[in-house]
Design a protein around this motif. Sequence first.
Motif, PDB file in Angstrom:
ATOM      1  N   ALA A 116       0.835  -1.204   0.000  1.00 56.24           N
ATOM      2  CA  ALA A 116       0.000   0.000   0.000  1.00 56.24           C
ATOM      3  C   ALA A 116       0.871   1.255   0.000  1.00 56.24           C
ATOM      4  N   GLU A 117       1.944   1.243   0.773  1.00 57.32           N
ATOM      5  CA  GLU A 117       2.847   2.405   0.778  1.00 57.32           C
ATOM      6  C   GLU A 117       3.476   2.597  -0.602  1.00 57.32           C
ATOM      7  N   ARG A 118       3.867   1.507  -1.237  1.00 61.43           N
ATOM      8  CA  ARG A 118       4.452   1.592  -2.581  1.00 61.43           C
ATOM      9  C   ARG A 118       3.438   2.155  -3.576  1.00 61.43           C
ATOM     10  N   HIS A 119       2.199   1.706  -3.484  1.00 60.51           N
ATOM     11  CA  HIS A 119       1.126   2.185  -4.372  1.00 60.51           C
ATOM     12  C   HIS A 119       0.910   3.691  -4.191  1.00 60.51           C
ATOM     13  N   ILE A 120       0.782   4.137  -2.949  1.00 61.63           N
ATOM     14  CA  ILE A 120       0.520   5.558  -2.681  1.00 61.63           C
ATOM     15  C   ILE A 120       1.721   6.418  -3.062  1.00 61.63           C
ATOM     16  N   GLU A 137       6.119   5.391   6.460  1.00 64.91           N
ATOM     17  CA  GLU A 137       6.598   4.725   7.678  1.00 64.91           C
ATOM     18  C   GLU A 137       7.579   3.614   7.342  1.00 64.91           C
ATOM     19  N   GLU A 138       7.269   2.826   6.316  1.00 70.54           N
ATOM     20  CA  GLU A 138       8.147   1.708   6.001  1.00 70.54           C
ATOM     21  C   GLU A 138       9.426   2.172   5.302  1.00 70.54           C
ATOM     22  N   VAL A 140       3.238  12.615   4.063  1.00 70.33           N
ATOM     23  CA  VAL A 140       3.625  11.639   5.078  1.00 70.33           C
ATOM     24  C   VAL A 140       2.562  10.551   5.127  1.00 70.33           C
ATOM     25  N   ILE A 141       2.990   9.302   4.965  1.00 70.31           N
ATOM     26  CA  ILE A 141       2.071   8.176   4.796  1.00 70.31           C
ATOM     27  C   ILE A 141       2.232   7.157   5.915  1.00 70.31           C
ATOM     28  N   ASP A 142       1.128   6.740   6.495  1.00 67.24           N
ATOM     29  CA  ASP A 142       1.091   5.503   7.278  1.00 67.24           C
ATOM     30  C   ASP A 142       0.123   4.593   6.538  1.00 67.24           C
TER      31      ASP A 142
END
Length: 276
Positions: A52-56, A72-73, A93-95
């Motif tokens: 999900a982080e990669r997608h966003i 975060e990752e 900034v993504i969680d």
Amino acid sequence: MTFSDTDFEYLMATIAEAAAHEILPRFRNLGVGDVSEKTSAIDLVTEADLLAERHITAALKARFPAALVVGEEAYEADRSVVPALADADLAFVIDPVDGTLNFASGLPAFATILAVLAKGLTVAGIIHDPVLGDTVTSMRGAGTYQRRRGGQVSRLAVAPAAPLSEMVGSMAWSYMDEPYRSLISANMSKIRMPLSLNCSAYEYWLVASGKIHFIGHAKLMPWDHLAGVLVHQEAGGFTAKFDGTPYRPGETTGGIISAPDEESWRIIRREIVGAR
């Protein structure tokens, strides 16, 4: 750098897509190899977090190529990105999955968080619940809103001030060092009902919508707090660090309390945190 309503709609759509494609299909479908420990057995990362982080991140970079993107990752690979938030012209900034322990345990109390910063100031925040499909959004100076999956939109407001003995609240004391850990866990008996959700996103959702009176944390990682603090403030609340100073991007220590107003914040700091 201006940030438009159209940009905001793009962010909401991007988060919803990541939830639909990367998070929900893995909820209650994780294999043994899909979950890893980071610092402890209660600090986890799953395939859903990473994908999900990669997608966003990819979507943000496509639309805002010059922006700083802090996930975060990704922070585990480059820790210099957090201090850089204080000076970035535009940053996100993504969680991807806040409440990973809940997610990995099959509990539907987790969410995706996204904060937008411009020159060190949080200007927008989004908290999205992939299971319900509901989203809490805020833009600086424009209030905080809950957007239901079905399209209903309502403005949120914090709870009215109440005596300490009538308050409902959450303090993440389990992550604190001594003497705060023992002191705060004991002092929470002074309120009507203490809660522990292990999910900053939902704690900010509840405190911004007036369902609970206060929340508090010692660890201030930006993906957990930047969007939530704005959401709470735009709903009429008061947030400050344990020492009374404002919480700023790039800060990771010092503790934080979010309360209905400044006087309530002072009571909680004195009676719960034990600071004068």
